[in-house]
Design a protein around this motif. Structure first.
Motif, PDB file in Angstrom:
ATOM      1  N   LEU A   1       0.790  -1.227   0.000  1.00 54.85           N
ATOM      2  CA  LEU A   1       0.000   0.000   0.000  1.00 54.85           C
ATOM      3  C   LEU A   1       0.822   1.278   0.000  1.00 54.85           C
ATOM      4  O   LEU A   1       0.285   2.359   0.045  1.00 54.85           O
ATOM      5  CB  LEU A   1      -0.920   0.010   1.228  1.00 54.85           C
ATOM      6  CG  LEU A   1      -1.966  -1.090   1.215  1.00 54.85           C
ATOM      7  CD1 LEU A   1      -2.693  -1.140   2.535  1.00 54.85           C
ATOM      8  CD2 LEU A   1      -2.944  -0.870   0.076  1.00 54.85           C
ATOM      9  N   ALA A   2       2.115   1.181  -0.104  1.00 51.41           N
ATOM     10  CA  ALA A   2       2.916   2.371   0.184  1.00 51.41           C
ATOM     11  C   ALA A   2       3.141   3.298  -0.997  1.00 51.41           C
ATOM     12  O   ALA A   2       3.693   4.364  -0.839  1.00 51.41           O
ATOM     13  CB  ALA A   2       4.254   1.962   0.777  1.00 51.41           C
ATOM     14  N   LEU A   3       2.712   2.923  -2.203  1.00 49.96           N
ATOM     15  CA  LEU A   3       2.962   3.778  -3.355  1.00 49.96           C
ATOM     16  C   LEU A   3       1.655   4.315  -3.939  1.00 49.96           C
ATOM     17  O   LEU A   3       0.623   3.657  -3.891  1.00 49.96           O
ATOM     18  CB  LEU A   3       3.730   3.002  -4.436  1.00 49.96           C
ATOM     19  CG  LEU A   3       5.084   2.416  -4.004  1.00 49.96           C
ATOM     20  CD1 LEU A   3       5.697   1.615  -5.139  1.00 49.96           C
ATOM     21  CD2 LEU A   3       6.034   3.518  -3.565  1.00 49.96           C
ATOM     22  N   VAL A   4       1.727   5.521  -4.482  1.00 49.67           N
ATOM     23  CA  VAL A   4       0.565   6.099  -5.162  1.00 49.67           C
ATOM     24  C   VAL A   4       0.605   5.670  -6.622  1.00 49.67           C
ATOM     25  O   VAL A   4       1.476   6.079  -7.382  1.00 49.67           O
ATOM     26  CB  VAL A   4       0.567   7.637  -5.060  1.00 49.67           C
ATOM     27  CG1 VAL A   4      -0.620   8.220  -5.822  1.00 49.67           C
ATOM     28  CG2 VAL A   4       0.535   8.074  -3.608  1.00 49.67           C
ATOM     29  N   GLU A   5      -0.350   4.828  -7.000  1.00 52.13           N
ATOM     30  CA  GLU A   5      -0.354   4.215  -8.329  1.00 52.13           C
ATOM     31  C   GLU A   5      -0.394   5.234  -9.462  1.00 52.13           C
ATOM     32  O   GLU A   5       0.135   4.994 -10.537  1.00 52.13           O
ATOM     33  CB  GLU A   5      -1.576   3.293  -8.462  1.00 52.13           C
ATOM     34  CG  GLU A   5      -1.514   2.075  -7.582  1.00 52.13           C
ATOM     35  CD  GLU A   5      -0.632   0.992  -8.186  1.00 52.13           C
ATOM     36  OE1 GLU A   5      -0.743   0.775  -9.402  1.00 52.13           O
ATOM     37  OE2 GLU A   5       0.171   0.402  -7.455  1.00 52.13           O
ATOM     38  N   THR A   6      -1.049   6.352  -9.225  1.00 48.85           N
ATOM     39  CA  THR A   6      -1.248   7.312 -10.312  1.00 48.85           C
ATOM     40  C   THR A   6      -0.058   8.250 -10.490  1.00 48.85           C
ATOM     41  O   THR A   6      -0.082   9.100 -11.356  1.00 48.85           O
ATOM     42  CB  THR A   6      -2.495   8.165 -10.052  1.00 48.85           C
ATOM     43  OG1 THR A   6      -2.403   8.682  -8.719  1.00 48.85           O
ATOM     44  CG2 THR A   6      -3.763   7.346 -10.178  1.00 48.85           C
ATOM     45  N   MET A   7       0.969   8.084  -9.643  1.00 49.52           N
ATOM     46  CA  MET A   7       2.076   9.028  -9.726  1.00 49.52           C
ATOM     47  C   MET A   7       3.347   8.363 -10.236  1.00 49.52           C
ATOM     48  O   MET A   7       3.468   7.140 -10.273  1.00 49.52           O
ATOM     49  CB  MET A   7       2.330   9.654  -8.359  1.00 49.52           C
ATOM     50  CG  MET A   7       1.204  10.583  -7.942  1.00 49.52           C
ATOM     51  SD  MET A   7       1.638  11.501  -6.467  1.00 49.52           S
ATOM     52  CE  MET A   7       1.234  13.167  -7.012  1.00 49.52           C
TER      53      MET A   7
ATOM     54  N   HIS B   1       7.857  11.115  -7.986  1.00 48.53           N
ATOM     55  CA  HIS B   1       6.920  11.705  -7.037  1.00 48.53           C
ATOM     56  C   HIS B   1       6.630  10.771  -5.875  1.00 48.53           C
ATOM     57  O   HIS B   1       6.305  11.218  -4.777  1.00 48.53           O
ATOM     58  CB  HIS B   1       5.642  12.128  -7.754  1.00 48.53           C
ATOM     59  CG  HIS B   1       5.857  13.306  -8.656  1.00 48.53           C
ATOM     60  ND1 HIS B   1       4.974  13.683  -9.628  1.00 48.53           N
ATOM     61  CD2 HIS B   1       6.899  14.170  -8.730  1.00 48.53           C
ATOM     62  CE1 HIS B   1       5.457  14.743 -10.258  1.00 48.53           C
ATOM     63  NE2 HIS B   1       6.623  15.049  -9.734  1.00 48.53           N
TER      64      HIS B   1
ATOM     65  N   LEU C   1       7.223  11.447  -1.936  1.00 44.55           N
ATOM     66  CA  LEU C   1       5.881  11.571  -1.365  1.00 44.55           C
ATOM     67  C   LEU C   1       5.955  12.044   0.090  1.00 44.55           C
ATOM     68  O   LEU C   1       6.613  11.425   0.921  1.00 44.55           O
ATOM     69  CB  LEU C   1       5.184  10.213  -1.437  1.00 44.55           C
ATOM     70  CG  LEU C   1       3.694  10.172  -1.081  1.00 44.55           C
ATOM     71  CD1 LEU C   1       2.884  11.016  -2.042  1.00 44.55           C
ATOM     72  CD2 LEU C   1       3.191   8.731  -1.090  1.00 44.55           C
TER      73      LEU C   1
ATOM     74  N   ARG D   1      10.382   9.237 -14.365  1.00 41.71           N
ATOM     75  CA  ARG D   1       9.091   9.831 -14.746  1.00 41.71           C
ATOM     76  C   ARG D   1       8.034   8.759 -14.943  1.00 41.71           C
ATOM     77  O   ARG D   1       6.855   9.058 -15.065  1.00 41.71           O
ATOM     78  CB  ARG D   1       9.218  10.577 -16.071  1.00 41.71           C
ATOM     79  CG  ARG D   1      10.392  11.486 -16.177  1.00 41.71           C
ATOM     80  CD  ARG D   1      10.578  11.859 -17.634  1.00 41.71           C
ATOM     81  NE  ARG D   1       9.516  12.753 -18.042  1.00 41.71           N
ATOM     82  CZ  ARG D   1       9.749  13.951 -18.565  1.00 41.71           C
ATOM     83  NH1 ARG D   1      10.958  14.367 -18.750  1.00 41.71           N
ATOM     84  NH2 ARG D   1       8.740  14.701 -18.932  1.00 41.71           N
ATOM     85  N   THR D   2       8.466   7.514 -15.052  1.00 42.76           N
ATOM     86  CA  THR D   2       7.534   6.420 -15.299  1.00 42.76           C
ATOM     87  C   THR D   2       6.558   6.263 -14.134  1.00 42.76           C
ATOM     88  O   THR D   2       6.929   6.434 -12.979  1.00 42.76           O
ATOM     89  CB  THR D   2       8.325   5.104 -15.462  1.00 42.76           C
ATOM     90  OG1 THR D   2       9.403   5.334 -16.344  1.00 42.76           O
ATOM     91  CG2 THR D   2       7.444   3.993 -15.987  1.00 42.76           C
TER      92      THR D   2
ATOM     93  N   GLN E   1       3.300   0.874 -13.733  1.00 45.05           N
ATOM     94  CA  GLN E   1       3.921   0.036 -14.758  1.00 45.05           C
ATOM     95  C   GLN E   1       5.099  -0.771 -14.243  1.00 45.05           C
ATOM     96  O   GLN E   1       5.807  -1.385 -15.017  1.00 45.05           O
ATOM     97  CB  GLN E   1       4.377   0.938 -15.915  1.00 45.05           C
ATOM     98  CG  GLN E   1       3.215   1.639 -16.565  1.00 45.05           C
ATOM     99  CD  GLN E   1       3.632   2.865 -17.363  1.00 45.05           C
ATOM    100  OE1 GLN E   1       4.763   3.311 -17.270  1.00 45.05           O
ATOM    101  NE2 GLN E   1       2.704   3.394 -18.130  1.00 45.05           N
TER     102      GLN E   1
ATOM    103  N   SER F   1       7.212  -3.700 -11.916  1.00 43.72           N
ATOM    104  CA  SER F   1       7.076  -5.040 -11.353  1.00 43.72           C
ATOM    105  C   SER F   1       7.187  -4.949  -9.835  1.00 43.72           C
ATOM    106  O   SER F   1       7.581  -3.915  -9.290  1.00 43.72           O
ATOM    107  CB  SER F   1       8.180  -5.942 -11.891  1.00 43.72           C
ATOM    108  OG  SER F   1       9.411  -5.589 -11.300  1.00 43.72           O
TER     109      SER F   1
ATOM    110  N   GLN G   1      10.622  -3.945  -8.630  1.00 43.83           N
ATOM    111  CA  GLN G   1      10.910  -2.546  -8.897  1.00 43.83           C
ATOM    112  C   GLN G   1      10.186  -1.648  -7.896  1.00 43.83           C
ATOM    113  O   GLN G   1      10.715  -0.631  -7.460  1.00 43.83           O
ATOM    114  CB  GLN G   1      10.500  -2.193 -10.330  1.00 43.83           C
ATOM    115  CG  GLN G   1      11.440  -2.802 -11.371  1.00 43.83           C
ATOM    116  CD  GLN G   1      10.929  -2.592 -12.774  1.00 43.83           C
ATOM    117  OE1 GLN G   1       9.720  -2.684 -13.020  1.00 43.83           O
ATOM    118  NE2 GLN G   1      11.823  -2.336 -13.708  1.00 43.83           N
TER     119      GLN G   1
END
Ligand SMILES: Nc1ncnc2c1ncn2[C@@H]1O[C@H](COP(=O)(O)OP(=O)(O)OP(=O)(O)O)[C@@H](O)[C@H]1O
Ligand SMILES: [Mg+2]
Lengths: 255, 368
Positions: A97-103, A107, A111, A149-150, A154, A156, A159
């Motif tokens: 849960l630790a990453l913002v999928e849309t960013m 970023h 965060l 910037r990816t 996207q 794995s 990653q």
């Protein structure tokens, strides 16, 4: 201050817990747990439900103990939110849960700690600087990564863990907590992530990692902590302990 | 065999450093959120141009392009300001259904202050903006701190604000006498209506705030990953409260504009229904319902498309209920088009796999 398990310590532990207890209903997830963590890699092992995640969640401010205290450099600290935990220098890696999928990767690395500059009293974000620093941080992780910037959507699993680790390294966390960081990864990504973890420990950071792979833990960790039914039952030396001993601690008959 | 190898390569296993990585990289970037936003903006501008061209030809008059572009902006100005607040709430992953009745409540507040405080306009405007912001804060508190679902919370306040407006005005339309407001609502400078100026200012501030400031950046973060944001130490609840206050303020500005345009308090007329049109415009503009994506510019372009459609259909004499149908149809098409990119790749892959399977005579499923 002296150690909790009866053995006096000369150096004050970076992260310690004194008499932590946590109940969920009538399940005692933690039962009077006192531990100390020093620089280097400490592995926490134990059967399912032993209380490993609960202990880490208390350190990361996600759960609040019913009793006991957390100490940083010997000083008691109140960790009543993830924010509070981060502020005392604890960096936690959560499984999913630790990453913002849309960013983007950049970023996500920044965060909550974005690089900004002030213009006329306004805090403006510095995208380019964040990208630069993030790209730099990514070269230190051992997994090949696309540009910062990816979007993380996207990436794995390995990653993603690397992004989270890059974040921990970047901000010079005093303590890094990892709950089964390689549970969902293939062999190659597991090796890469463990490599990053080992690097951090070698640089003198205090790294705490929960894991179920006993041979791996024996090989990798500087210290071990065995939990069982909400208690710490052993702190064996990984250099002199065998797999059989560990299994005995975890599930063998209690003496 | 070669197709299998190909498929593997595209399946995201790019752990090994390889020279293709950077090509893959730029391809991925092309399909990333940023460029998706730009694509949608371009599509909306094209749609706008097409609509204008069609209506221009259909009404066979230059009158359309001259006076009607101004009319389109003018009729879209109030909706546009509401949509700016709405898009910010939606980027944060929430929804505000109460904006229309909030705007209505603000018109009532302005009218009452004017009536009872000897036409003290500055006071009336300040009270109006405060009422709107406070109404937004009530939504924000309910959603962020009491953890009420945003749809339910703002559906409740939608009724409550409407009721309050009717209570204040006793259900009557209240006239507002103010030459300043009347000029603001109906006048223009260099044939650009003042209302359009207000819209431009609001849009400019919002675009800047969402793109460049730390607060705007974090609204995107909170909408895209509330849990991750909280764990990263961002005060998610404050940002949620904040976006609802902003939305309430936008509704309040729209309410003041409405008083200027009509010269009356409009607890129902003109304000009710704004929320649905605003949400439609925001969705047209490429903002999703799941938060973390979308742009202010997209929402404003969505508003312009909607008011061009309304205006044009009116001009060529299409009955007004058809406008509603057209609006709905447009929304459906736009949302489908926005999603198709992702789905199409999968459809194509599935079809190709079926063809290969059929050729090789592979069983489609294991049968007992
Ligand atoms: N949120 C919760 N509500 C109720 N019980 C919980 C909750 N979280 C943990 N528990 C209980 O507390 C005990 C310890 O759980 P914990 O997650 O710490 O175990 P663990 O050692 O991490 O196990 P695993 O190896 O399976 O991850 C378990 O009995 C679990 O069922
Ligand atoms: Mg666990």
């Amino acid at each position: 201050m002296s150690g909790f398990a009866g053995e006096p310590s000369v150096v004050v532990a970076r992260l310690a817990a004194a008499h932590l207890s946590k109940r969920y209903g009538h399940v005692a997830a933690l039962n009077d747990v006192s531990v100390e963590f020093r620089p280097g890699l400490t592995g926490i092992i134990g059967d399912n439900g032993a209380g490993k995640s609960t202990l880490l969640k208390i350190f990361s401010g996600v759960e609040v103990p019913d009793e006991g205290a957390v100490l940083i450099d010997g000083e008691p600290v109140l960790l009543d939110s993830a924010r509070a935990s981060r502020r005392v220098g604890i960096e936690s890696l959560y499984q999913d849960l630790a990453l913002v999928e849309t960013m983007s990767i950049a970023h996500n690395i920044f965060l909550g700690r974005e690089i900004t500059h002030r213009i006329a009293g306004l805090r403006l974000i510095d995208r380019r600087k964040m990208r630069q620093v993030a790209d730099e941080a990514l070269t230190k992780v051992r997994i090949a990564m696309p540009s910062s910037r990816t979007g993380v959507r996207q990436l794995s699993g390995g990653q993603r863990q690397a992004v989270a680790l890059a974040r921990a390294m970047r901000f010079g966390a005093r303590v890094v907590l990892l709950d089964e960081p390689t549970a969902a990864l293939g062999p190659r990504e597991t090796a890469a992530v463990l490599g990053i973890v080992r690097d951090m420990a070698d640089r003198g950071e205090t790294v705490v990692m929960v894991g179920h792979n006993l041979p791996q833990m024996l090989e990798l960790a500087d210290n071990l902590l065995v939990m069982r039914a909400g208690r710490v039952v052993a702190t064996p030396d990984p250099r002199t302990t065998t797999l059989r001993d560990l299994t005995e601690f975890m599930v063998g008959s209690l003496d | 065999m070669s197709t299998l190898a190909e498929a593997g390569k595209h399946n995201g296993d790019i752990v090994a450093p390889d020279p293709q990585a950077s090509a893959l990289d730029s391809r991925r970037r092309l399909t990333g959120t940023l460029s998706r936003d730009v694509l949608i903006d371009i599509a909306l501008v094209v749609a706008l141009g097409l609509l204008m061209a069609i209506f221009g030809v259909a009404s066979s008059g230059k009158e359309f392009l001259g006076t009607n572009i101004v009319a389109i902006f003018d009729s879209g100005a109030i909706l546009g300001v509401v949509a700016v607040g709405e898009v910010i709430v939606m980027i944060a992953g929430a929804l505000d259904i109460s904006v229309g009745s909030n705007a209505g409540l603000v018109t009532a507040a302005v009218a009452e202050v004017m009536l009872h405080q000897r036409n003290d306009l500055p006071l009336a405007i300040v009270v109006g903006l405060l009422v709107g912001a406070l109404a937004g804060a009530i939504n924000g508190l309910a959603v962020a701190y009491l953890r009420v679902n945003a749809v339910i919370a703002t559906l409740a306040t939608y009724s409550a604000f409407l009721g309050a407006a009717l209570l204040v005005t006793n259900g009557n339309q209240v006239g507002v006498v103010s030459s300043f407001l009347a000029t603001l609502g109906t006048g223009s400078a260099a044939s650009v209506p003042y209302l359009v100026f207000i819209l431009v200012v609001v849009v400019a501030i919002a675009m800047f705030a969402m793109r460049s400031t730390l607060a705007g950046h974090r609204v995107y973060a909170v909408g895209g990953g509330p849990t991750a944001s909280r764990l990263a130490g961002i005060r998610v609840q404050r940002y949620l409260l904040g976006v609802f206050v902003v939305s309430g303020l936008c509704a309040a500005v729209a309410g003041v504009m409405l008083v200027g345009q009509t010269g009356t308090a409009q607890p129902t007329e003109g304000s009710v229904g704004l929320e649905l049109t605003a949400i439609t415009a925001v969705l047209l503009g490429g903002t999703g319902l799941t938060g973390g994506t979308g742009t202010v510019l997209g929402a404003v372009l969505g508003v312009l498309v909607l008011s061009t459609l309304d205006n044009g259909l009116l001009l060529i004499g299409v009955p007004s209920f058809w406008q509603e149908v057209a609006t709905g149809g447009l929304l459906l098409v736009a949302v489908l088009l926005q999603d198709v990119g992702g789905h199409r790749a999968r459809w194509r892959a599935v079809r190709a796999a079926r063809r290969r399977a059929a050729r090789s005579g592979a069983a489609m499923a294991v049968r007992p």
